[in-house]
Design an enzyme around this catalytic site. Structure first.
Site, PDB file in Angstrom:
ATOM      1  CG  HIS A 124      -0.529   0.331   2.510  1.00 10.60           C
ATOM      2  ND1 HIS A 124      -0.407   1.628   2.960  1.00 10.60           N
ATOM      3  CD2 HIS A 124      -0.161  -0.449   3.552  1.00 10.60           C
ATOM      4  CE1 HIS A 124       0.011   1.618   4.220  1.00 10.60           C
ATOM      5  NE2 HIS A 124       0.177   0.366   4.603  1.00 10.60           N
ATOM      6  CG  ASP A 136       2.046   1.831   7.899  1.00 11.51           C
ATOM      7  OD1 ASP A 136       1.772   1.277   6.826  1.00 11.51           O
ATOM      8  OD2 ASP A 136       1.224   2.008   8.824  1.00 11.51           O
ATOM      9  CD  GLU A 170      -3.259  -1.094   5.106  1.00 12.09           C
ATOM     10  OE1 GLU A 170      -3.284  -2.065   5.865  1.00 12.09           O
ATOM     11  OE2 GLU A 170      -2.957   0.059   5.515  1.00 12.09           O
ATOM     12  CD  GLU A 171      -2.303   2.842   7.152  1.00 15.00           C
ATOM     13  OE1 GLU A 171      -3.026   2.339   8.026  1.00 15.00           O
ATOM     14  OE2 GLU A 171      -1.064   2.662   7.096  1.00 15.00           O
ATOM     15  CG  ASP A 199       1.449  -2.780   5.472  1.00 10.04           C
ATOM     16  OD1 ASP A 199       2.098  -1.739   5.720  1.00 10.04           O
ATOM     17  OD2 ASP A 199       0.248  -2.929   5.790  1.00 10.04           O
ATOM     18  CG  HIS A 286      -0.825   4.121  12.040  1.00  7.99           C
ATOM     19  ND1 HIS A 286      -1.990   3.415  12.189  1.00  7.99           N
ATOM     20  CD2 HIS A 286      -0.280   3.687  10.865  1.00  7.99           C
ATOM     21  CE1 HIS A 286      -2.132   2.586  11.161  1.00  7.99           C
ATOM     22  NE2 HIS A 286      -1.102   2.727  10.351  1.00  7.99           N
TER      23      HIS A 286
HETATM   24  N1  TRP Z   1      -1.488  -2.834   7.923  1.00  7.89           N
HETATM   25  C1  TRP Z   1      -1.103  -2.098   9.092  1.00  7.89           C
HETATM   26  C2  TRP Z   1      -1.040  -0.641   8.706  1.00  7.89           C
HETATM   27  O1  TRP Z   1      -0.820  -0.335   7.567  1.00  7.89           O
HETATM   28  C3  TRP Z   1       0.256  -2.511   9.596  1.00  7.89           C
HETATM   29  C4  TRP Z   1       0.262  -3.835  10.243  1.00  7.89           C
HETATM   30  C5  TRP Z   1       0.031  -4.071  11.545  1.00  7.89           C
HETATM   31  C6  TRP Z   1       0.525  -5.081   9.642  1.00  7.89           C
HETATM   32  N2  TRP Z   1       0.145  -5.390  11.791  1.00  7.89           N
HETATM   33  C7  TRP Z   1       0.448  -6.043  10.656  1.00  7.89           C
HETATM   34  C8  TRP Z   1       0.842  -5.462   8.357  1.00  7.89           C
HETATM   35  C9  TRP Z   1       0.686  -7.376  10.396  1.00  7.89           C
HETATM   36  C10 TRP Z   1       1.078  -6.810   8.095  1.00  7.89           C
HETATM   37  C11 TRP Z   1       0.981  -7.754   9.111  1.00  7.89           C
HETATM   38  O2  TRP Z   1      -1.228   0.196   9.524  1.00  7.89           O
HETATM   39 ZN    ZN Z   2       0.533  -0.130   6.473  1.00  6.33          ZN
END
Ligand code: TRP
Ligand code: ZN
Length: 316
Positions: A124, A136, A170-171, A199, A286
């Site tokens: 993403h 991220d 994605e967020e 990611d 974040h």
């Molecule tokens: N997808 C989450 C984000 O973008 C990040 C994330 C948290 C994640 N835990 C995860 C990604 C485990 C892959 C696997 O904020």
């Molecule tokens: Zn992410």
């Protein structure tokens, strides 16, 4: 960056091991009948970091973020697309609407290969609105971009068709990737033999997590890290937390890498990976401090090379 001679030697050994593990849904060729796979190139971490510097500049010039619906997001798409177009990819921007704002996925196909057996790689590209989103997920986005550019530079023409994707929103709940999967015809969906997701792969206090999903994909990543002498742990928490989820739910074999987010590194993990126990893998997850300095270069380098290794292995 190449890390060790032994890593390279181990690579040669593991190729045949992977080929024997047919039966996993992505491992297609019968043992003995497959041509010898071309060795994956070493992905220059300096190239990955140059993309991260550009994404940071884009955020800085656009209210400090690259979130869905923002100018910084669109500028991120334009940056990645221009690199891929110049390298000979066939790119398409897919628009969708979420929370009243236009979102964009970028899909880049590498011409050639069997389009009935597609290996897909995605990350993403959006950040949260709190900050520039460099770990991220500038990290995954930049690493798969540099891998795609390496496909072009080396003139890699694998047996399978290669497709790279950068997801929007994605967020907001994996909106872009779900939109893409929902808009595939059943026939096109069935042609995707595997989806690899990246990611957060440069966390400042990193762990080395391999998605515990499709066994053949998981084994491919594990083999790479074994060759480096780096221990991994299975990633299971992420099943619903990133863009592989819509693919998995549609029955596509998935895998990926992750270096950790807000969870705390244990003492045992610090013993095997270094870093600081009792602290989050990414204390800036974040937050506004997820900047270009929120990256562990060793993790970014190892994971980028692992991506290329898996792409070369699984698409050959
Ligand atoms: N997808 C989450 C984000 O973008 C990040 C994330 C948290 C994640 N835990 C995860 C990604 C485990 C892959 C696997 O904020
Ligand atoms: Zn992410």
């Amino acid at each position: 960056m190449k890390l060790s001679v032994s890593g390279r030697a181990a690579t040669a050994v593991t190729v045949s091991a992977v080929m024997l593990l047919t039966g996993g849904s992505i491992a297609g060729a019968a043992p003995g009948s497959a041509p010898t796979a071309a060795a994956a190139p070493d992905i220059p971490v300096a190239g990955v970091k140059a993309h991260l510097a550009q994404l940071q500049s884009i955020a800085t010039a656009n209210n400090g973020n690259r979130a869905h619906g923002s100018a910084g997001y669109k500028a991120s798409i334009d940056y990645v697309k221009a690199k891929l177009d110049a390298a000979g990819f066939t790119t398409a921007v897919q628009q969708f609407t979420s929370s009243g704002r236009t979102g964009y996925n970028l899909v880049a196909d590498w011409p050639g290969g069997d389009t009935g057996r597609v290996v897909m790689v995605g990350s993403h590209l959006d950040s949260v609105s709190a900050g520039p989103g460099i770990n991220d997920n500038g990290s995954g986005s930049a690493a798969i971009l540099e891998t795609a550019l390496a496909v072009s530079r080396t003139g890699y023409h694998p047996a399978r068709h290669l497709r790279f994707a950068w997801w929007g929103a994605e967020e907001l709940g994996m909106v872009g990737s779900r939109y893409y999967v929902n808009n595939l015809s059943p026939s096109d969906r069935s042609k995707i033999s595997g989806y690899l997701n990246f990611d957060m792969i440069g966390s400042p206090n990193p762990g080395y997590f391999v998605y515990d999903d499709d066994p053949a994909i998981e084994k491919t990543f594990q083999n790479y890290f074994t060759g480096l002498g780096v221990a991994t742990e299975p990633e299971t928490e992420g099943d619903g937390r990133s863009d592989h989820a819509p693919f998995k739910n549609a029955g596509v074999p998935v895998g990926g890498l992750f270096s950790g987010a807000d969870y705390i590194k244990t003492a045992a993990q610090a013993t095997k990976w270094g870093g600081t126990s009792g602290q989050a893998f990414d204390r800036c997850y974040h937050r506004s401090c997820d900047t270009a300095s929120n990256i562990n270069d060793t993790a970014l380098n190892r994971n980028s090379d692992a991506i290329a290794y898996a792409v070369w292995e699984l698409a050959s």
